[in-house]
Write a protein that holds these residues in place. Structure first.
Motif, mmCIF file in Angstrom:
data_model
loop_
_atom_site.group_PDB
_atom_site.id
_atom_site.type_symbol
_atom_site.label_atom_id
_atom_site.label_comp_id
_atom_site.label_asym_id
_atom_site.label_seq_id
_atom_site.Cartn_x
_atom_site.Cartn_y
_atom_site.Cartn_z
ATOM 1 N N ARG A 1 -12.392 3.946 40.668
ATOM 2 C CA ARG A 1 -11.704 2.668 40.459
ATOM 3 C C ARG A 1 -12.640 1.630 39.861
ATOM 4 N NH1 ARG A 1 -10.500 2.953 45.939
ATOM 5 N NH2 ARG A 1 -8.761 4.360 46.425
ATOM 6 N N THR A 2 -13.865 1.619 40.283
ATOM 7 C CA THR A 2 -14.846 0.677 39.748
ATOM 8 C C THR A 2 -15.073 0.917 38.265
ATOM 9 O OG1 THR A 2 -15.941 0.579 41.898
ATOM 10 C CG2 THR A 2 -17.188 -0.203 39.994
ATOM 11 N N GLU A 3 -15.152 2.169 37.877
ATOM 12 C CA GLU A 3 -15.361 2.486 36.459
ATOM 13 C C GLU A 3 -14.158 2.075 35.623
ATOM 14 O OE1 GLU A 3 -16.214 6.597 36.443
ATOM 15 O OE2 GLU A 3 -18.334 6.344 37.031
ATOM 16 N N GLU A 4 -12.942 2.233 36.201
ATOM 17 C CA GLU A 4 -11.751 1.841 35.461
ATOM 18 C C GLU A 4 -11.673 0.335 35.271
ATOM 19 O OE1 GLU A 4 -8.560 3.433 37.647
ATOM 20 O OE2 GLU A 4 -8.818 5.500 36.935
ATOM 21 N N GLU A 5 -12.187 -0.415 36.243
ATOM 22 C CA GLU A 5 -12.107 -1.874 36.181
ATOM 23 C C GLU A 5 -13.196 -2.488 35.311
ATOM 24 O OE1 GLU A 5 -12.323 -3.020 40.189
ATOM 25 O OE2 GLU A 5 -10.319 -2.271 40.733
ATOM 26 N N LYS A 6 -14.150 -1.735 34.881
ATOM 27 C CA LYS A 6 -15.230 -2.276 34.069
ATOM 28 C C LYS A 6 -14.712 -2.710 32.698
ATOM 29 C CE LYS A 6 -19.165 0.181 36.084
ATOM 30 N NZ LYS A 6 -20.219 1.203 35.844
ATOM 31 N N VAL A 7 -15.228 -3.833 32.168
ATOM 32 C CA VAL A 7 -14.863 -4.340 30.842
ATOM 33 C C VAL A 7 -16.091 -4.232 29.942
ATOM 34 C CG1 VAL A 7 -14.066 -6.318 29.511
ATOM 35 C CG2 VAL A 7 -13.180 -5.910 31.822
ATOM 36 N N LYS A 8 -15.921 -3.582 28.812
ATOM 37 C CA LYS A 8 -17.036 -3.400 27.889
ATOM 38 C C LYS A 8 -17.276 -4.696 27.109
ATOM 39 C CE LYS A 8 -18.768 -0.338 24.285
ATOM 40 N NZ LYS A 8 -18.448 0.823 23.417
ATOM 41 N N ALA A 9 -18.503 -5.175 27.169
ATOM 42 C CA ALA A 9 -18.846 -6.414 26.461
ATOM 43 C C ALA A 9 -18.960 -6.155 24.967
ATOM 44 C CB ALA A 9 -20.160 -6.979 27.000
ATOM 45 N N MET A 10 -18.476 -7.127 24.146
ATOM 46 C CA MET A 10 -18.561 -6.982 22.690
ATOM 47 C C MET A 10 -19.913 -7.482 22.180
ATOM 48 S SD MET A 10 -16.150 -10.187 21.515
ATOM 49 C CE MET A 10 -14.760 -9.525 22.439
ATOM 50 N N LYS A 11 -20.212 -7.102 20.975
ATOM 51 C CA LYS A 11 -21.470 -7.525 20.355
ATOM 52 C C LYS A 11 -21.437 -9.027 20.078
ATOM 53 C CE LYS A 11 -22.372 -3.058 18.174
ATOM 54 N NZ LYS A 11 -22.610 -2.344 16.899
ATOM 55 N N ASN A 12 -22.641 -9.609 19.936
ATOM 56 C CA ASN A 12 -22.729 -11.051 19.705
ATOM 57 C C ASN A 12 -22.018 -11.477 18.425
ATOM 58 O OD1 ASN A 12 -24.172 -11.382 22.050
ATOM 59 N ND2 ASN A 12 -26.182 -11.380 21.055
ATOM 60 N N SER A 13 -22.193 -10.683 17.372
ATOM 61 C CA SER A 13 -21.564 -11.032 16.089
ATOM 62 C C SER A 13 -20.051 -11.050 16.207
ATOM 63 C CB SER A 13 -22.000 -10.036 15.006
ATOM 64 O OG SER A 13 -21.659 -8.711 15.398
ATOM 65 N N GLN A 14 -19.500 -10.061 16.954
ATOM 66 C CA GLN A 14 -18.055 -10.026 17.147
ATOM 67 C C GLN A 14 -17.588 -11.207 17.996
ATOM 68 O OE1 GLN A 14 -17.592 -6.142 18.923
ATOM 69 N NE2 GLN A 14 -17.171 -5.155 16.947
ATOM 70 N N PHE A 15 -18.384 -11.536 19.000
ATOM 71 C CA PHE A 15 -18.013 -12.641 19.896
ATOM 72 C C PHE A 15 -17.977 -13.973 19.127
ATOM 73 C CE2 PHE A 15 -19.430 -16.099 22.695
ATOM 74 C CZ PHE A 15 -18.376 -16.121 23.583
ATOM 75 N N TYR A 16 -19.020 -14.223 18.305
ATOM 76 C CA TYR A 16 -19.057 -15.475 17.560
ATOM 77 C C TYR A 16 -17.939 -15.545 16.527
ATOM 78 C CZ TYR A 16 -23.588 -16.435 19.690
ATOM 79 O OH TYR A 16 -24.582 -16.680 20.581
ATOM 80 N N ARG A 17 -17.609 -14.410 15.919
ATOM 81 C CA ARG A 17 -16.515 -14.397 14.941
ATOM 82 C C ARG A 17 -15.197 -14.718 15.631
ATOM 83 N NH1 ARG A 17 -16.858 -9.453 13.533
ATOM 84 N NH2 ARG A 17 -18.676 -9.805 12.196
ATOM 85 N N LEU A 18 -14.993 -14.091 16.808
ATOM 86 C CA LEU A 18 -13.771 -14.372 17.567
ATOM 87 C C LEU A 18 -13.744 -15.821 18.039
ATOM 88 C CD1 LEU A 18 -11.182 -13.362 18.949
ATOM 89 C CD2 LEU A 18 -12.583 -12.696 20.907
#
Length: 423
Positions: free
Chosen positions: A360-377
């Motif tokens: 369940r812990t693995e299913e709840e994990k959220v993968k963080a995006m790269k910095n470049s993607q984050f700033y673009r978003l």
């Protein structure tokens, strides 16, 4: 002191001490009778002791090999044994202690008849240590005991397979060093015991029987049990109280208990092993029975406790001695309405809660995006939010606030943009 008779009296005697004479009511006939009785009593006592010494069996030292995972309950079991002596100075890789062997059914004797060395092993990778303290000459004086942790039922199936294989491999290794006839004799002894076993409830308890020497040996099947290690095997389920409490939380407690006991009995039957559920909690469950059974298999002491196969979640003291069980008896345990069949995996009936929590812990994990993607978003969210706010301001009437066409950011607009950003 001296004794003299007096004439003219009714068979009295006097005791003369120095110059004084003391009269008593004793007589020579009475004294002679008492002396004869004492002599006969001494003679009978010596004859009884001599007869007992002649008939007495000579007991030799033996070895108990205890196998089980770390913290499965091995040490707690052994601490409850009567006459146990622990050796704290021995290396931990193979914990050592010994038991003073006594026959508790001989109420008139508290003599130590022999010593049983006890070796504990908690790592299958260390099985090569066993031959160093259990030579081939001592295999016939050995008992293997596999301890399972019933408080973690999701592990007992694999644990039992692992440790039974260890006992089998060690026995094979030591038998290779023996003569073929000696190895066959050890296996035949196990086969004879299993095939000629009679439970206490089915035989005459008033007549002592030596289970090691029974007639009809020519009818013994040398291929039964299927896997014969040449040594007695005892499978012990420790922490039975934890197992009972764990099952009581389930709506299918009875069916799950039957499934576990049935699967363990099937494995024990294959090896000709006994199966005993125990607990050290409170006054203990089957603790004295376990020690009695070990001594019974090793020294032939009388076993007075009958088998107990009719167990429940609340009354979990299962006791299946070697030779008692059969496929037919095991099949009677399973309820027709039970949702668990014999071909089901143990993990399906007893899921590991640790693995479930990890999944369940693995299913709840959220993968963080790269910095470049984050700033673009971030840029897209901010620019999109600004245009939306501007259009909203331009369409606003003077009554609703601010001059027409002028951007007036509000607290609510800022909150919406921030929420949208983190989504």
């Amino acid at each position: 002191w001296s004794v003299a008779s007096l004439e003219g009296t009714d068979r009295p005697c006097c005791i003369v001490r120095g110059n004084q004479t003391e009269y008593c009511c004793l007589n020579f006939q009475h004294i002679a009778s008492r002396m004869a009785e004492a002599k006969e009593k001494r003679q009978n006592t010596w004859e009884a002791l001599l007869r007992r010494a002649i008939q007495r069996r000579v007991y030799t030292d033996s070895t108990l090999i205890v196998l089980g995972d770390t913290n499965c309950g091995k040490s707690s079991l052994l601490k409850s044994f009567q006459g146990i002596v622990r050796n704290q100075e021995h290396p931990y890789v193979a914990d050592y202690s010994y038991i003073k062997v006594k026959n508790r059914h001989e109420v008139d004797s508290d003599e130590t008849l022999a010593h049983m060395a006890v070796w504990q092993l908690d790592k299958p990778s260390r099985k090569e240590l066993i031959p160093t303290f259990l030579k081939s000459s001592g295999l016939e004086r050995a008992v293997f005991m596999v301890v399972l942790d019933l408080s973690q039922p999701w592990n007992i199936d694999e644990s039992l397979k692992t440790w039974l294989k260890v006992a089998e491999d060690i026995s094979k290794q030591l038998m290779k060093e023996m003569e073929d006839e000696e190895a066959k004799a050890l296996k035949m002894k196990v086969s004879r015991y299993v095939q000629t076993f009679t439970d206490v409830s089915m035989r005459d308890n008033t007549e002592a029987k030596d289970l090691n020497v029974l007639p009809g040996e020519t009818k013994i099947d040398p291929y039964m049990p299927d896997i014969n290690t040449g040594t007695p095997l005892i499978v012990v389920g420790a922490k039975g109280d934890y197992f009972s409490n764990y099952l009581q939380k389930s709506s299918t407690a009875g069916d799950r208990f039957e499934f576990a006991s049935r699967r363990l009995r099937q494995a024990a039957l294959k090896y000709g092993a006994s199966l005993i559920f125990t607990s050290v909690a409170g006054e203990g469950t089957n603790m004295q029975l376990l020690q009695d059974y070990i001594f019974h298999r090793m020294y032939g002491f009388e076993m007075k406790q009958p088998a107990n196969a009719a167990c429940t979640v609340d009354s979990f003291g299962l006791y299946i001695p070697s030779g008692f069980d059969s496929i037919e008896l095991i099949d009677t345990v399973r309820s027709e309405k039970s949702p668990f069949s014999d071909d089901m995996e143990f993990s399906k009936v007893y899921p590991n809660p640790n693995q479930e929590s990890k999944r369940r812990t693995e299913e709840e994990k959220v993968k963080a995006m790269k910095n470049s993607q984050f700033y673009r978003l971030l840029q897209q969210k901010l620019s999109g939010g600004s245009r939306s706010v501007t259009r909203s301001s331009e369409s606003r009437s003077p009554r609703q606030g601010g001059p027409r066409g002028r951007h007036q950011p509000t607290k609510s607009n800022h909150a919406v943009s921030e929420h949208t950003l983190w989504e």
